[in-house]
Design an enzyme around this catalytic site. Structure first.
Site, PDB file in Angstrom:
ATOM      1  N   ASP A  68     -13.564 -31.494   0.056  1.00  0.00           N
ATOM      2  CA  ASP A  68     -14.309 -31.273   1.341  1.00  0.00           C
ATOM      3  C   ASP A  68     -14.455 -29.974   1.914  1.00  0.00           C
ATOM      4  OD1 ASP A  68     -14.558 -33.766   0.666  1.00  0.00           O
ATOM      5  OD2 ASP A  68     -14.013 -35.255   2.413  1.00  0.00           O
ATOM      6  N   HIS A 104     -21.625 -33.646   3.602  1.00  0.00           N
ATOM      7  CA  HIS A 104     -20.545 -33.776   4.419  1.00  0.00           C
ATOM      8  C   HIS A 104     -20.911 -33.379   5.795  1.00  0.00           C
ATOM      9  CE1 HIS A 104     -16.693 -34.892   5.420  1.00  0.00           C
ATOM     10  NE2 HIS A 104     -16.125 -33.645   5.590  1.00  0.00           N
ATOM     11  N   HIS A 133     -19.619 -30.910  10.690  1.00  0.00           N
ATOM     12  CA  HIS A 133     -18.594 -32.045  10.897  1.00  0.00           C
ATOM     13  C   HIS A 133     -18.391 -32.753  12.322  1.00  0.00           C
ATOM     14  CE1 HIS A 133     -14.494 -33.460   9.576  1.00  0.00           C
ATOM     15  NE2 HIS A 133     -15.120 -33.118   8.317  1.00  0.00           N
ATOM     16  N   HIS A 167      -9.231 -30.741   0.247  1.00  0.00           N
ATOM     17  CA  HIS A 167     -10.094 -29.692   0.853  1.00  0.00           C
ATOM     18  C   HIS A 167      -9.916 -28.157   0.405  1.00  0.00           C
ATOM     19  CE1 HIS A 167      -9.329 -32.913   3.839  1.00  0.00           C
ATOM     20  NE2 HIS A 167     -10.420 -32.703   4.212  1.00  0.00           N
TER      21      HIS A 167
END
Length: 383
Positions: free
Chosen positions: A142, A193, A197, A288
């Site tokens: 991510d 995504h 965020h 990540h």
């Protein structure tokens, strides 16, 4: 950071009507309760955000509807709210600069229809894992791409012939389209995504639209197609918002079953321990690609999982192999009769010699009553 399931993850979802258990009434802050595989409504725990720098430009927002990929990518950057600082360091309420409730809703005219989902496999609206016949797992990354760490990660994956799924942040994708092109060329998969965020349930629907459409536009501008999967930041989601996103964009939610907590534990050994302890067949691993410590831990993690016989696939490939979990059958057993302990009978206070014992009532427990015997003919009394 991405949707990170904090160690005390809160519970979760509709998931997997047939595969797992239906999601609870509220999705936000719940952790996946795996019961075999997939989940259709998986609410997950919230975790601190990642550090990213939002950038703006003077490109007109109208370019978002342009058929020219470059214009759309530029528009995606331009639409970023002025003063946005990207992702903060804590999971506290999202600053207005990150998730302006009044942000304009960009038109979706330039957004192409989602690509066809895998035709095979038992499908759900959201997943934390899959029920598969074999040691298949999916590793996901991510918050990238990061021009410093992502290229190193891609080389590590390539050296082992492993395909991964990258859930990219829109503003990073728009700044590094060549990274997305490199991912796809290597056989990796790309998912949405969000743009910068935010916790999607905490912003307006107009902002949700902006977050998803601009990110999909940036991905489309780089690789020529829109993503079909969404990983909500922090795993934060509600049933109503999930349905809204599914109905409007056709995006399938993808969560995780193994959380490396690499955003919290910036230590290669700790990351390795977390992944190894939680990985199971059909699992989805969360990491990540923006942290150097994560990239440093990946080689050992991959080699150890390969040594255990695991086979890495993309999220789409994992879902295509998904099978419904057979219902648990419980053998029907006849109820065991409850045996009652007989009650002790009190002894008579005194017994007079020769006195007749009192007759027990007919039908009393422990007695048998018989009809009187027939007297022979001519008998004058009873035998």
């Amino acid at each position: 950071m991405s949707a990170f399931l904090a160690s005390g993850a809160l519970g979760l979802g509709l998931v997997f009507s047939q595969m797992v258990t239906p999601a609870p009434a509220g999705d936000v802050g719940t952790a996946p309760a795996l019961s075999g595989a997939v989940m259709s409504n998986v609410p997950l725990a919230q975790a601190p955000l990642k550090l990213t720098q939002a950038q703006g430009s003077g490109v007109s927002a109208n370019a978002a509807t342009s058929s020219d990929p470059a214009s759309r990518a530029a528009a995606a950057v331009a639409a970023q709210p002025a003063g946005a600082t990207g992702m903060g360091a804590a999971a506290a309420p999202v600053p207005a600069a990150l998730a302006p409730a009044t942000a304009p809703t960009p038109t979706t005219a330039g957004m192409q229809a989602p690509a066809a989902m895998p035709a095979t496999g038992h499908r759900f609206l959201a997943y934390t894992s899959a029920n598969v016949d074999g040691p298949y797992i999916a590793i996901t990354f991510d918050d990238g791409p990061n021009p410093e760490t992502t290229p190193k990660l891609l080389k590590i994956l390539e050296a082992r012939g492993i395909k991964a799924t990258f859930f990219v942040v829109g503003m990073r994708a728009s700044e590094n389209p060549e990274m997305l092109q490199r991912m796809v060329a290597a056989g990796h998969e790309i998912g949405n995504h969000s743009w910068n965020h935010p916790q999607l349930p905490k912003v307006s629907l107009a902002e949700v639209d902006r977050q998803l459409t601009q990110t999909s536009a940036a991905i489309h501008a780089a690789i020529g197609k829109d993503p079909i999967y969404l990983r909500p930041p922090y795993g934060a989601m509600t049933p109503a918002l999930r349905k809204y996103i599914e109905d409007k964009y056709g995006l399938t939610m993808v969560y995780w079953s193994a959380d490396s907590l690499d955003w919290k534990n910036r230590d290669a050994q700790a990351i390795y321990d977390k992944v190894m302890a939680q990985t199971r067949p059909g699992g989805i691993i969360l990491m990540h690609d923006i942290h150097a410590t994560t990239v440093a831990a990946v080689p050992r993690v991959l080699d150890a999982l390969l040594a255990k016989g695991y086979k890495f696939v993309t999220v789409s490939e994992l879902i295509a192999m998904n099978k419904p979990v057979p219902p648990k059958t419980v053998a029907a057993l006849a109820p065991t009769p409850v045996r009652k302990k007989p009650k002790p009978q009190a002894a008579p206070a005194s017994v007079v010699p020769g006195a007749a014992k009192p007759a027990k009532p007919a039908g009393a427990a422990g007695t048998v009553t018989r009809p009187p015997a027939a007297s022979p003919a001519g008998a004058t009394g009873l035998f």
